[in-house]
Design an enzyme around this catalytic site. Structure first.
Site, PDB file in Angstrom:
ATOM      1  N   ASN A  20      -2.242  28.586  38.014  1.00 25.53           N
ATOM      2  CA  ASN A  20      -2.789  27.571  38.920  1.00 25.53           C
ATOM      3  C   ASN A  20      -4.295  27.729  39.172  1.00 25.53           C
ATOM      4  O   ASN A  20      -4.790  28.846  39.281  1.00 25.53           O
ATOM      5  CB  ASN A  20      -2.062  27.641  40.277  1.00 25.53           C
ATOM      6  CG  ASN A  20      -0.589  27.304  40.140  1.00 25.53           C
ATOM      7  OD1 ASN A  20      -0.215  26.501  39.295  1.00 25.53           O
ATOM      8  ND2 ASN A  20       0.231  27.937  40.955  1.00 25.53           N
ATOM      9  N   TYR A  26     -32.237  24.833  77.986  1.00 27.15           N
ATOM     10  CA  TYR A  26     -31.094  25.603  77.486  1.00 27.15           C
ATOM     11  C   TYR A  26     -29.851  25.360  78.334  1.00 27.15           C
ATOM     12  O   TYR A  26     -29.917  25.256  79.562  1.00 27.15           O
ATOM     13  CB  TYR A  26     -31.414  27.109  77.487  1.00 27.15           C
ATOM     14  CG  TYR A  26     -30.217  27.934  77.047  1.00 27.15           C
ATOM     15  CD1 TYR A  26     -29.951  28.140  75.695  1.00 27.15           C
ATOM     16  CD2 TYR A  26     -29.315  28.462  77.979  1.00 27.15           C
ATOM     17  CE1 TYR A  26     -28.837  28.857  75.288  1.00 27.15           C
ATOM     18  CE2 TYR A  26     -28.193  29.188  77.581  1.00 27.15           C
ATOM     19  CZ  TYR A  26     -27.965  29.376  76.234  1.00 27.15           C
ATOM     20  OH  TYR A  26     -26.862  30.076  75.832  1.00 27.15           O
ATOM     21  N   GLN A  75     -24.306  28.103  72.853  1.00 24.61           N
ATOM     22  CA  GLN A  75     -23.720  29.321  72.263  1.00 24.61           C
ATOM     23  C   GLN A  75     -22.672  28.948  71.203  1.00 24.61           C
ATOM     24  O   GLN A  75     -22.375  29.748  70.313  1.00 24.61           O
ATOM     25  CB  GLN A  75     -23.086  30.171  73.370  1.00 24.61           C
ATOM     26  CG  GLN A  75     -22.481  31.461  72.890  1.00 24.61           C
ATOM     27  CD  GLN A  75     -22.159  32.404  74.044  1.00 24.61           C
ATOM     28  OE1 GLN A  75     -23.049  32.958  74.669  1.00 24.61           O
ATOM     29  NE2 GLN A  75     -20.885  32.563  74.351  1.00 24.61           N
ATOM     30  N   SER A  99       2.673  31.532  40.004  1.00 22.99           N
ATOM     31  CA  SER A  99       3.654  31.026  40.957  1.00 22.99           C
ATOM     32  C   SER A  99       4.713  32.082  41.157  1.00 22.99           C
ATOM     33  O   SER A  99       5.077  32.807  40.227  1.00 22.99           O
ATOM     34  CB  SER A  99       4.282  29.745  40.411  1.00 22.99           C
ATOM     35  OG  SER A  99       5.535  29.528  41.026  1.00 22.99           O
ATOM     36  N   LYS A 125     -22.950  29.221  67.161  1.00 26.28           N
ATOM     37  CA  LYS A 125     -22.941  30.439  66.351  1.00 26.28           C
ATOM     38  C   LYS A 125     -21.731  30.573  65.420  1.00 26.28           C
ATOM     39  O   LYS A 125     -21.902  30.640  64.206  1.00 26.28           O
ATOM     40  CB  LYS A 125     -23.010  31.686  67.239  1.00 26.28           C
ATOM     41  CG  LYS A 125     -24.055  31.605  68.311  1.00 26.28           C
ATOM     42  CD  LYS A 125     -25.054  32.665  68.345  1.00 26.28           C
ATOM     43  CE  LYS A 125     -26.316  32.181  69.043  1.00 26.28           C
ATOM     44  NZ  LYS A 125     -26.168  31.058  70.010  1.00 26.28           N
ATOM     45  N   THR A 132     -14.953   5.869  33.905  1.00 23.49           N
ATOM     46  CA  THR A 132     -15.185   5.154  35.162  1.00 23.49           C
ATOM     47  C   THR A 132     -13.787   4.738  35.617  1.00 23.49           C
ATOM     48  O   THR A 132     -12.920   4.454  34.771  1.00 23.49           O
ATOM     49  CB  THR A 132     -16.080   3.901  34.997  1.00 23.49           C
ATOM     50  OG1 THR A 132     -15.436   3.001  34.105  1.00 23.49           O
ATOM     51  CG2 THR A 132     -17.459   4.263  34.453  1.00 23.49           C
ATOM     52  N   HIS A 133     -13.553   4.712  36.884  1.00 21.45           N
ATOM     53  CA  HIS A 133     -12.211   4.417  37.440  1.00 21.45           C
ATOM     54  C   HIS A 133     -11.157   5.377  36.894  1.00 21.45           C
ATOM     55  O   HIS A 133      -9.978   5.026  36.810  1.00 21.45           O
ATOM     56  CB  HIS A 133     -11.779   2.973  37.146  1.00 21.45           C
ATOM     57  CG  HIS A 133     -12.831   1.950  37.435  1.00 21.45           C
ATOM     58  ND1 HIS A 133     -12.973   1.345  38.656  1.00 21.45           N
ATOM     59  CD2 HIS A 133     -13.824   1.460  36.649  1.00 21.45           C
ATOM     60  CE1 HIS A 133     -13.997   0.507  38.613  1.00 21.45           C
ATOM     61  NE2 HIS A 133     -14.542   0.561  37.413  1.00 21.45           N
ATOM     62  N   GLU A 154      -9.124  24.693  43.886  1.00 18.88           N
ATOM     63  CA  GLU A 154      -8.439  23.983  44.983  1.00 18.88           C
ATOM     64  C   GLU A 154      -8.935  24.470  46.353  1.00 18.88           C
ATOM     65  O   GLU A 154      -9.121  23.683  47.277  1.00 18.88           O
ATOM     66  CB  GLU A 154      -6.921  24.176  44.871  1.00 18.88           C
ATOM     67  CG  GLU A 154      -6.331  23.402  43.693  1.00 18.88           C
ATOM     68  CD  GLU A 154      -4.864  23.729  43.443  1.00 18.88           C
ATOM     69  OE1 GLU A 154      -4.202  24.301  44.317  1.00 18.88           O
ATOM     70  OE2 GLU A 154      -4.389  23.409  42.337  1.00 18.88           O
ATOM     71  N   SER A 157     -20.492  36.892  73.940  1.00 16.99           N
ATOM     72  CA  SER A 157     -20.708  36.440  72.554  1.00 16.99           C
ATOM     73  C   SER A 157     -20.866  37.604  71.580  1.00 16.99           C
ATOM     74  O   SER A 157     -21.121  37.404  70.400  1.00 16.99           O
ATOM     75  CB  SER A 157     -21.945  35.540  72.496  1.00 16.99           C
ATOM     76  OG  SER A 157     -23.063  36.176  73.098  1.00 16.99           O
ATOM     77  N   ASN A 198     -33.125  33.120  76.311  1.00 16.40           N
ATOM     78  CA  ASN A 198     -33.135  31.771  75.725  1.00 16.40           C
ATOM     79  C   ASN A 198     -34.092  31.661  74.540  1.00 16.40           C
ATOM     80  O   ASN A 198     -33.725  31.112  73.489  1.00 16.40           O
ATOM     81  CB  ASN A 198     -33.503  30.734  76.795  1.00 16.40           C
ATOM     82  CG  ASN A 198     -32.466  30.668  77.897  1.00 16.40           C
ATOM     83  OD1 ASN A 198     -31.421  31.313  77.800  1.00 16.40           O
ATOM     84  ND2 ASN A 198     -32.746  29.913  78.948  1.00 16.40           N
ATOM     85  N   LYS A 247       3.572  29.019  35.279  1.00 13.79           N
ATOM     86  CA  LYS A 247       2.415  28.451  35.965  1.00 13.79           C
ATOM     87  C   LYS A 247       1.170  29.338  35.931  1.00 13.79           C
ATOM     88  O   LYS A 247       1.247  30.546  36.030  1.00 13.79           O
ATOM     89  CB  LYS A 247       2.752  28.197  37.445  1.00 13.79           C
ATOM     90  CG  LYS A 247       3.768  27.123  37.619  1.00 13.79           C
ATOM     91  CD  LYS A 247       3.152  25.751  37.481  1.00 13.79           C
ATOM     92  CE  LYS A 247       3.226  25.095  38.749  1.00 13.79           C
ATOM     93  NZ  LYS A 247       2.599  24.300  39.452  1.00 13.79           N
TER      94      LYS A 247
HETATM   95  N1  ARG Z   1     -25.346  34.231  74.016  1.00 13.09           N
HETATM   96  C1  ARG Z   1     -26.277  33.224  74.398  1.00 13.09           C
HETATM   97  C2  ARG Z   1     -26.310  32.131  73.349  1.00 13.09           C
HETATM   98  O1  ARG Z   1     -25.829  32.352  72.306  1.00 13.09           O
HETATM   99  C3  ARG Z   1     -27.632  33.828  74.549  1.00 13.09           C
HETATM  100  C4  ARG Z   1     -28.499  33.133  75.530  1.00 13.09           C
HETATM  101  C5  ARG Z   1     -28.019  33.354  76.909  1.00 13.09           C
HETATM  102  N2  ARG Z   1     -28.879  32.754  77.842  1.00 13.09           N
HETATM  103  C6  ARG Z   1     -28.475  32.533  79.102  1.00 13.09           C
HETATM  104  N3  ARG Z   1     -29.323  32.009  79.910  1.00 13.09           N
HETATM  105  N4  ARG Z   1     -27.261  32.818  79.474  1.00 13.09           N
HETATM  106  O2  ARG Z   1     -26.786  31.053  73.573  1.00 13.09           O
END
Ligand code: ARG
Length: 472
Positions: free
Chosen positions: A285, A317, A322, A277, A325, A155-156, A290, A23, A110, A283
């Site tokens: 834009n 956990y 993960q 454009s 994130k 409205t509408h 958007e 990660s 964890n 144009k």
């Molecule tokens: N990269 C892990 C996460 O984002 C960290 C925790 C990892 N814990 C484990 N027991 N592998 O959740």
């Protein structure tokens, strides 16, 4: 491959497995929060006698050195490490030797990652709120300048009754005020510290969880170690609040796109916030509006993704988590970017108030007031409604507005019409009479503007207690 857990294994992790599991490419986003959490943990470990003061000092010094080197570009966070926690620990050991191996005493990744994510979210939410206040400041200014700028209310998507531009902007002001208060609510609710929960079942070390909670600016420790490492409710609440912010920005964008169109011409976006454009030279834009409207989808997607990820996870956990994130980081950057750009777009656009006013005059937006005039002269409302309906039809056939009819023409529909009808259905009268609080009338608007003024003054000076804590 730098891993924290090789001891029990008899062979190297397959490279694909390693990559799939790692990660570091994204959790480096909370590098600073990770170190901040470690420093609090180590200070507490020394206070309860698990580490000596000397060990604490070298570890804290080592951690600060890592931050200084990363920030100065002397040390690079690379995918050689599994995650940001491994990066910090490995570099600490490299730097200070054996003392570094004690950092993780009484802690699991964890509770560590649960803490890091909370610290990151808390920091970023303060920024999102600040961006909301900046947007509201611009809205507020434009409201104050446009209390007498008439425009049609719809409205509408059909012209309904006259309002003012200030009144229209005021609707968004209320939405953004609610958005900011949702963030305050969730920051309050989430502000309990998971550190010290261990992998799931706490720890046998005599950790002082009250102390680490306080050092890190939390109200106190979380009260169940299983929940502490398994809870991602605050992320769901945040992404739900973000989805609502984006929904508001998206509706506002849609209106800006309409107002900026050739047909409306109520506003003109600044050149700096428009694009051209490649083929059509004429144009200009409204791409920013958007894109904001378009990016709403990915923030909703983040919410649904995390809700789906969490729904089948047994306590405590699991690695599924993960997945919280990348989508959180993406939604965070998206919301912050959209708020900042939207504020600039709103700040710089030019208003074509004469077009707004002409449009308000042209669409029979005073028909309700004409009916009310008859009612005030004794005509039952239902009859008045019907008479004005016939008047409108008469005008449409002649391509004129109610104000253009002569008194004789009017009297042919109802004898109660007198010369004061013209004043009664003028744009100014239609708007200025609507002074119930929350209405577009000048008096009502001034009252709301005064309240918003007080609101923004108060919010402008708020510094969250949590943000002040743990700075040393
Ligand atoms: N990269 C892990 C996460 O984002 C960290 C925790 C990892 N814990 C484990 N027991 N592998 O959740």
């Amino acid at each position: 491959m730098a891993q924290l857990w090789g001891g029990r294994f008899t062979k190297e992790t397959d490279q694909l497995v390693y990559n799939f599991n790692a990660s570091i490419l994204f959790d480096q986003k909370f590098f600073h929060q990770d170190v901040k959490g470690s420093i609090a943990h180590v200070k507490m470990l020394a206070d309860v006698g698990v580490l000596t003061d000397e060990e604490r000092d070298v570890i804290v010094q080592g951690l600060n050195g890592i931050v200084a080197d990363v920030d100065a570009g002397r040390l690079e966070i690379t995918s050689e490490y599994e995650d940001i926690h491994s990066f910090v620990e490995a570099n600490l050991i490299r730097r200070i030797g054996d003392a570094g191996k004690k950092l993780h005493t009484g802690r699991s990744r964890n509770d560590q990652v649960a803490l890091d994510m909370k610290l990151y979210v808390r920091d970023e939410l303060a920024e999102v709120q600040e961006l909301l206040y900046q947007l509201m400041q611009v809205l507020h200014r434009r409201m104050k300048e446009n209390v007498d700028t008439y425009m049609p209310g719809f409205t509408h998507l059909q012209k309904a009754q006259p309002i003012t531009f200030a009144h229209h902007l005021g609707a968004y002001m209320e939405m953004f005020k609610r958005d900011a208060s949702r963030i305050t609510d969730l920051r309050e609710r989430m502000n309990y510290c998971p550190l010290g929960s261990g992998a799931l079942a706490g720890t046998t070390y005599p950790l002082d969880r009250e102390q680490t909670a306080e050092l890190l600016g939390f109200y106190g420790p979380t009260l169940n170690s299983m929940d502490s490492v398994a809870d991602r409710d605050y992320i769901i609440e945040m992404l739900s609040a973000f989805s609502t912010i984006m929904m508001h920005l998206s509706r506002f964008s849609e209106e800006i796109i309409l107002w900026n169109s050739n047909e409306y011409q109520f506003i003109e976006l600044d050149d700096g916030y428009s694009t051209g454009s490649s083929i059509m030279p004429q144009k200009k834009n409204p791409d920013i509006a958007e894109l904001v409207r378009g990016k709403t989808g990915r923030v909703y997607a983040a919410l649904f993704s995390i809700l789906t990820t969490m729904k089948g996870i047994p306590l405590a956990y699991n690695k599924d988590m993960q997945e919280d994130k990348e989508l959180t980081f993406d939604a965070m950057d998206t919301v912050k970017g959209c708020l900042a750009l939207f504020t600039g777009m709103l700040d710089t656009m030019t208003l074509r108030t004469e077009r707004m006013e002409a449009s308000a005059k042209a669409g029979f937006t005073n028909a309700t007031d004409a009916a009310d005039y008859l009612v005030k002269h004794g005509v039952p409302f239902r009859d008045a409604h019907s008479i004005i309906g016939q008047l409108v039809l008469y005008c449409i056939e002649r391509n004129i507005s109610l104000d253009d009819m002569s008194l004789e023409e009017l009297k042919a529909f109802s004898p109660v019409f007198e010369t004061d009808i013209y004043e009664a259905i003028s744009l100014e009268t239609c708007v200025s009479r609507r002074n119930t609080i929350g209405g577009p009338g000048r008096k009502a608007m001034q009252e709301v503007i005064a309240r918003n003024d007080a609101y923004l003054k108060e919010k402008g000076s708020v510094v969250h207690e949590q943000d002040r804590a743990g700075q040393t």
